[in-house]
Enzyme design. Structure first.
Site, PDB file in Angstrom:
ATOM      1  N   ALA A  60       0.818  -1.210   0.000  1.00  0.00           N
ATOM      2  CA  ALA A  60       0.000   0.000   0.000  1.00  0.00           C
ATOM      3  C   ALA A  60       0.854   1.263   0.000  1.00  0.00           C
ATOM      4  CB  ALA A  60      -0.938  -0.006   1.209  1.00  0.00           C
ATOM      5  N   ASN A  61       1.991   1.235   0.680  1.00  0.00           N
ATOM      6  CA  ASN A  61       2.812   2.436   0.846  1.00  0.00           C
ATOM      7  C   ASN A  61       4.113   2.407   0.059  1.00  0.00           C
ATOM      8  OD1 ASN A  61       0.893   2.377   2.939  1.00  0.00           O
ATOM      9  ND2 ASN A  61       2.070   3.839   4.126  1.00  0.00           N
ATOM     10  N   GLY A  62       4.341   1.369  -0.733  1.00  0.00           N
ATOM     11  CA  GLY A  62       5.617   1.330  -1.431  1.00  0.00           C
ATOM     12  C   GLY A  62       5.786   0.110  -2.314  1.00  0.00           C
ATOM     13  N   THR A  63       6.982  -0.010  -2.882  1.00  0.00           N
ATOM     14  CA  THR A  63       7.310  -1.118  -3.768  1.00  0.00           C
ATOM     15  C   THR A  63       8.522  -1.867  -3.232  1.00  0.00           C
ATOM     16  OG1 THR A  63       8.585   0.456  -5.090  1.00  0.00           O
ATOM     17  CG2 THR A  63       6.369  -0.073  -5.856  1.00  0.00           C
ATOM     18  N   LYS A  78      12.763  -2.138   0.053  1.00  0.00           N
ATOM     19  CA  LYS A  78      11.440  -1.508   0.050  1.00  0.00           C
ATOM     20  C   LYS A  78      11.614  -0.002  -0.093  1.00  0.00           C
ATOM     21  CE  LYS A  78       9.065  -4.905   2.969  1.00  0.00           C
ATOM     22  NZ  LYS A  78       8.225  -5.103   4.176  1.00  0.00           N
ATOM     23  N   ASP A 171       0.872  -5.567  13.359  1.00  0.00           N
ATOM     24  CA  ASP A 171       0.263  -5.827  12.051  1.00  0.00           C
ATOM     25  C   ASP A 171       0.496  -7.279  11.626  1.00  0.00           C
ATOM     26  OD1 ASP A 171      -1.254  -5.107   9.861  1.00  0.00           O
ATOM     27  OD2 ASP A 171       0.434  -4.294   8.724  1.00  0.00           O
TER      28      ASP A 171
END
Length: 337
Positions: A60-63, A78, A171
């Protein structure tokens, strides 16, 4: 003469381009973290310039990119976007602190690099990717029960280790369980652990303990709830929350309890397992999942107890499927409405 001047100017321009290409953000306070710092140039070369062919996954926030350092060590990088509101100093200190933790079932965080508006996290490379791809993607090979049971015991051991170090995961979910070359389960921190997730409700929908929705305060028992959801997914091969679904199948807690009340608890198992499972182990994992995902946090076991149950060092307490607090699914439909 003029030719020499132009050559020197060209060399200077090329040097400026190279410097800007590999430009990083370094502040004085980061000197203490030098051993955990990677140069952007090294990561750029390791990933072949963050080439699309090296793209390993998206979050969701990166690759995430796979790479190989000059030492031939394989890594995962990341790339995460940062905004001006984030406390970078606190974020980096968290990263360095997490990087000092050592457990065979944790994905090792090796270090970081920082550029303007961007953070790069460097990890051990996990060739088989994440667990949810195996559990919920029918195009991937099916994991046998023995493989699943081995993985879940490893993840439980890693989560217990974190709690013993006074560290909350916040998480726990299938997407944050990665598989190494020997199909060992490795617990990853995801991005929420480092505060790069701007959602005030820490965790992921479907795995968040009900009290966390109200208080916003993460605890070890909230981690246990998420682990309970993961246990049910392991055994059932289905997501903890499914949209759309029949009313009794909306939440795995409801589905498993319905099967149990009909006298067929093992009937809740993943159909892809066919006859390849140990009945007592499946029953124990399903019951333990319900025990961990109880509505009241005080009634949930500790991770120490969970590990003892999984390793066969202790026996689950007797409980019917209508035990108060066991069969109460978390009302996410109300939260998300």
């Amino acid at each position: 003469m003029f030719a020499g001047i132009f050559l020197r100017m060209g060399a200077a321009l090329r040097s400026m381009y190279v410097n800007s290409k590999y430009e990083e953000v370094r502040e004085e306070w980061e000197e203490d973290y030098s051993p955990q710092r990677f140069s952007y140039k090294a990561l750029y070369k390791a990933t072949k310039g963050f080439k699309e062919s090296e793209l390993f996954g998206t979050e969701a926030n990166g690759t995430v990119y796979k790479g190989k350092l000059s030492s031939n060590a394989q890594i995962a990088v990341k790339r995460v976007s940062l905004d001006a509101e984030q406390d970078t100093k606190h974020l980096v200190s968290q990263i360095v602190g997490i990087g000092k933790l050592r457990h065979k079932n944790l994905v090792q965080l090796l270090g970081y690099c920082r550029r303007k508006g961007e953070l790069l996290l460097v990890y051990d490379y996990m060739p088989y990717g994440n667990l949810d791809d195996f559990l919920f993607n029918e195009e991937r090979p099916n994991l046998s029960w023995s493989q699943r049971f081995h993985i879940i015991k490893g993840v439980a051991s890693a989560l217990l280790y974190l709690h013993e170090q006074i560290v909350l995961h916040r998480d726990v979910k299938a997407a944050n369980v990665l598989l190494d070359e020997d199909l060992n389960g490795r617990l990853d921190y995801g991005l929420a652990r480092f505060g790069t997730n701007r959602n005030p409700m820490l965790g992921s929908v479907g795995y968040v303990a009900p009290e966390l929705i109200i208080t916003g305060m993460p605890t070890t028992k909230a981690d246990v709830y998420s682990f309970g959801a993961l246990l049910l997914e392991f055994a059932c091969g289905r997501m903890f929350i499914e949209y759309p679904g029949k009313p009794e199948e909306f939440n795995l807690i409801s589905w498993v309890c319905q099967c149990w009340k009909r006298g067929n608890l093992v009937g809740a198992r993943d159909a892809r397992l066919e006859g390849d499972y140990v009945c007592k182990e499946i029953e124990m994992v399903l019951k333990l999942g319900l025990l961990c995902a109880q509505y009241n946090p005080e009634d949930r076991p500790s991770m120490s107890q969970v590990v003892n149950y999984l390793e066969g060092n202790d026996v689950l307490p007797e409980m019917p499927p209508d035990t108060p607090g066991i069969s109460i699914p978390t009302p996410y439909h109300e939260v998300l409405a």
